[in-house]
Design a protein around this motif. Structure first.
Motif, PDB file in Angstrom:
ATOM      1  N   ASP B   3       1.152  -1.442  -0.182  1.00 50.10           N
ATOM      2  CA  ASP B   3      -0.312   0.393   0.122  1.00 50.10           C
ATOM      3  C   ASP B   3       1.121   1.283  -0.057  1.00 50.10           C
ATOM      4  O   ASP B   3       0.674   2.067   0.486  1.00 50.10           O
ATOM      5  CB  ASP B   3      -0.730  -0.049   1.543  1.00 50.10           C
ATOM      6  CG  ASP B   3       0.096  -0.363   2.415  1.00 50.10           C
ATOM      7  OD1 ASP B   3      -0.216   0.788   3.485  1.00 50.10           O
ATOM      8  OD2 ASP B   3       0.737  -0.180   2.240  1.00 50.10           O
ATOM      9  N   PHE B   4       2.038   1.051  -0.549  1.00 49.82           N
ATOM     10  CA  PHE B   4       3.094   2.070  -0.179  1.00 49.82           C
ATOM     11  C   PHE B   4       2.777   3.620  -0.489  1.00 49.82           C
ATOM     12  O   PHE B   4       2.780   4.510  -0.654  1.00 49.82           O
ATOM     13  CB  PHE B   4       4.350   1.455  -1.281  1.00 49.82           C
ATOM     14  CG  PHE B   4       6.092   2.304  -0.958  1.00 49.82           C
ATOM     15  CD1 PHE B   4       5.371   3.002   0.133  1.00 49.82           C
ATOM     16  CD2 PHE B   4       6.349   3.003  -1.683  1.00 49.82           C
ATOM     17  CE1 PHE B   4       7.141   4.126   0.452  1.00 49.82           C
ATOM     18  CE2 PHE B   4       7.252   3.224  -2.332  1.00 49.82           C
ATOM     19  CZ  PHE B   4       7.715   4.482  -0.415  1.00 49.82           C
ATOM     20  N   TYR B   5       2.162   3.374  -1.988  1.00 55.36           N
ATOM     21  CA  TYR B   5       1.443   4.375  -2.530  1.00 55.36           C
ATOM     22  C   TYR B   5      -0.273   4.670  -2.903  1.00 55.36           C
ATOM     23  O   TYR B   5      -0.715   3.933  -4.045  1.00 55.36           O
ATOM     24  CB  TYR B   5       2.259   4.969  -4.050  1.00 55.36           C
ATOM     25  CG  TYR B   5       4.095   5.537  -3.697  1.00 55.36           C
ATOM     26  CD1 TYR B   5       3.471   6.701  -3.232  1.00 55.36           C
ATOM     27  CD2 TYR B   5       4.483   4.268  -3.489  1.00 55.36           C
ATOM     28  CE1 TYR B   5       5.223   7.401  -2.743  1.00 55.36           C
ATOM     29  CE2 TYR B   5       5.488   5.530  -3.157  1.00 55.36           C
ATOM     30  CZ  TYR B   5       5.651   6.440  -2.946  1.00 55.36           C
ATOM     31  OH  TYR B   5       7.553   6.473  -2.987  1.00 55.36           O
ATOM     32  N   LYS B   6      -0.492   4.655  -1.621  1.00 55.66           N
ATOM     33  CA  LYS B   6      -2.060   4.756  -1.817  1.00 55.66           C
ATOM     34  C   LYS B   6      -2.467   6.104  -3.206  1.00 55.66           C
ATOM     35  O   LYS B   6      -1.871   7.012  -3.322  1.00 55.66           O
ATOM     36  CB  LYS B   6      -2.674   4.815  -0.583  1.00 55.66           C
ATOM     37  CG  LYS B   6      -2.613   3.388   0.405  1.00 55.66           C
ATOM     38  CD  LYS B   6      -3.345   3.259   1.837  1.00 55.66           C
ATOM     39  CE  LYS B   6      -3.075   2.106   2.218  1.00 55.66           C
ATOM     40  NZ  LYS B   6      -3.203   1.860   3.998  1.00 55.66           N
ATOM     41  N   ILE B  97       0.715   5.818   5.449  1.00 54.13           N
ATOM     42  CA  ILE B  97       1.512   4.904   4.558  1.00 54.13           C
ATOM     43  C   ILE B  97       2.633   4.637   5.496  1.00 54.13           C
ATOM     44  O   ILE B  97       3.264   5.067   6.008  1.00 54.13           O
ATOM     45  CB  ILE B  97       1.724   4.740   3.260  1.00 54.13           C
ATOM     46  CG1 ILE B  97       2.372   6.084   2.543  1.00 54.13           C
ATOM     47  CG2 ILE B  97       0.660   5.105   1.951  1.00 54.13           C
ATOM     48  CD1 ILE B  97       3.441   6.270   1.718  1.00 54.13           C
TER      49      ILE B  97
END
Lengths: 418, 127
Positions: B3-6, B97
């Motif tokens: 989910d690093f870059y949501k 995040i």
């Protein structure tokens, strides 16, 4: 997978000499180390050299009369002879141990520069330089009243030499990187150095990105000074060297002063030691110098010509594969012709910031550098905030490129590019 | 880290809220992260000790820009002394995040600049 690269099988075998590369990341990914331009990995032979020295030979050099000290001194000076041979210096005395190229350049700036520059003189460098080959000259110019001038580069980072003769007028020092750490451009030294000498200038070459990757012959180049960082060429951190022509080094005053660099000290005066020791004050980085000698042995056994050829093939292949990602917004920087560049590939991916790209690549086990690469003026000239940079070395294989491409596709997907 | 870059991080990155400049800024500060070249400026309009309006500007990575954008949304109407006391934990929670140690400076650059502006106003630093 059938390798496209002819040199892949050998690189695969060589990679086994580097124990660090065998590990998986904390996410269980294969490690694709593509940041050797920042610092290379170390082969077992270099690690063994460090351990061997501290286990069997450790003692201060040039001082003790006992067996250990004699052995330490012998290995230390043998390493100097090895690096002298590695760059084809005329004699080991022309090699001064430093921590890295940065220290080598600062040594020349203080020791040679302060005594040889005056108002009206000029220093010529290029727009490609790493801060380490720029900031010392800014300071030297400010201290001496000399003018700081630049060889301009085009949008690919290629040196523009049309007006070189004009730019060389009044120049006393030319300081250039052999290979650009940001764009991989190989400087046309065979054109620049003879002209610089004809104009009466002394030439310093920053070899940080060239010495690890191609055969260096300082006498064929006719460089007056040449700086190398050991940690980028399979050696330990904290050791590098400055090559200088004997006549220049002999005429220069010491840089740092203290023990080991003296012949005789009285209360108010000192007679300095001969070169190279005149420039090596205090206890040197003995273990690391010896281990750098082991790194040179390793590189010579592999063959510098093979390393250069492998990296150029690798770069050409990587450029070809990365061009497949252009529809996703990938932009490549640097000389378009792989023959004009070393194993360094700078790029950007759409509007994704290179730090974000590097973070996503990290989750896939791919190690790259992102940022301004210590070349902020070049970034500003090109209008780039930052770039991502992949760099190759002798242990990189086709699989590393495959992993890079797959990770870039993932980054493009996360950023919804294309 | 998947989910690093949501979605909302990218949304704030590409459509930053309160982005630009104020016609009349009572307090302002800027700073940069020399490591990555990230740059952020915060401008505040202040009324009765509270943030009446805010703008931020600059450029940088998705994390630094999204963090600053979310921060700008959260401070409207807040007392300056509360802005000064905002914790890094609160900001990181807001970003939502996982931030690796190497990227911590990116996530917190906005807070650092915002606090500088608020502190400058409270301390009455000369313009």
């Amino acid at each position: 997978m059938i390798a496209t690269l002819g040199s892949d099988a050998r690189a695969r075998a060589l990679a086994k000499d580097f124990p660090i590369l065998a590990q998986a990341t904390s996410r269980g990914k294969r490690l694709a180390f593509l940041d050797s331009a920042a610092s290379s990995q170390k082969p077992q032979a270099v690690i063994d050299s460090l351990v061997h020295y501290y286990t069997h030979d450790n003692a201060n050099i040039h001082r003790g009369v006992y067996e250990l000290a004699a052995r330490a001194t012998e290995h230390f000076e043998a390493a100097r002879a090895k690096v002298a041979h590695f760059i084809n210096a005329a004699e080991p005395a022309e090699i001064i141990w430093t921590r890295n190229v940065t220290e080598a350049i600062n040594l020349v700036s203080y020791s040679w520069g302060l005594g040889n520059l005056k108002p009206g003189d000029a220093i010529l460098t290029s727009q490609l330089e790493h801060h380490s080959n720029l900031v010392p000259w800014q300071l030297l110019a400010a201290k001496t009243g000399a003018e700081l001038r630049f060889i301009e580069v085009d949008e690919h980072g290629i040196h523009q030499l049309d007006d070189l003769d004009e730019r060389l007028r009044g120049v006393k020092l030319v300081a250039l990187s052999h290979v650009s750490n940001t764009l991989g451009t190989i400087a046309p030294l065979e054109t620049i150095i003879p002209k610089a000498h004809a104009a009466g200038a002394v030439v310093l070459i920053d070899g940080a990105q060239s010495a690890p990757h191609m055969k260096i012959d300082v006498r064929a180049l006719d460089a007056d000074f040449f700086g190398v960082s050991g940690h980028k060429m399979c050696g330990p951190t904290g050791i590098g060297f400055l090559y200088g022509k004997r006549a220049l080094l002999e005429a220069m005053p010491p840089f740092l002063t203290g023990g080991d660099m003296i012949k005789r000290v009285q209360f108010t005066t000192t007679t300095f030691n001969e070169i190279p020791w005149k420039f090596e004050a205090g206890t040197s980085n003995i273990a690391d110098a010896i281990a750098l000698g082991a790194a040179v042995d390793y590189l010579e056994a592999v063959g510098m010509d093979w390393i250069h050829a492998h990296e150029q093939a690798m770069t050409a292949y990587a450029l070809e594969r990365m061009r497949e990602l252009e529809p996703l917004g990938l932009t490549l920087y640097g000389p378009p012709n792989p023959a004009d560049r070393s194993g360094i590939v700078s790029f950007n991916l759409g509007d994704a910031h290179p730090h974000d790209v590097a973070s996503i690549l990290d989750t896939e086990g791919v190690c790259i550098r992102a940022g301004h690469h210590c070349t902020m003026p070049l970034m500003e000239k090109m209008g780039w905030t930052a770039t991502a940079r992949a760099s190759f070395y002798l242990y990189n294989v086709e699989e590393d490129v495959e992993q890079l491409i797959a990770a870039l596709r993932k980054a493009a997907q996360i950023f919804k590019l294309g | 880290m998947e989910d690093f870059y949501k979605e909302y991080i990218l949304d704030h990155y590409r459509n930053p809220r309160n982005f630009g400049h104020l016609e009349r800024a009572d307090a302002a500060a800027e700073d940069l992260n020399p490591l990555c070249g990230d740059k952020i400026r915060f401008e505040l309009e202040i009324e009765d000790g509270r943030v009446k309006d805010v703008r931020f500007s600059g450029k940088g990575c998705a994390i630094s820009q999204a963090s600053a954008s979310m921060l700008s949304e959260s401070i409207k109407g807040e007392k300056l002394e509360d802005v000064v006391r905002m914790s890094r934990e609160a900001v990181l929670e807001n970003v939502g995040i996982g931030i690796s140690p190497a990227r911590m400076k990116c996530a917190l650059l906005g807070l650092k600049v915002l606090k500088s502006a608020a502190l400058g106003e409270i301390a009455g630093w000369p313009d």
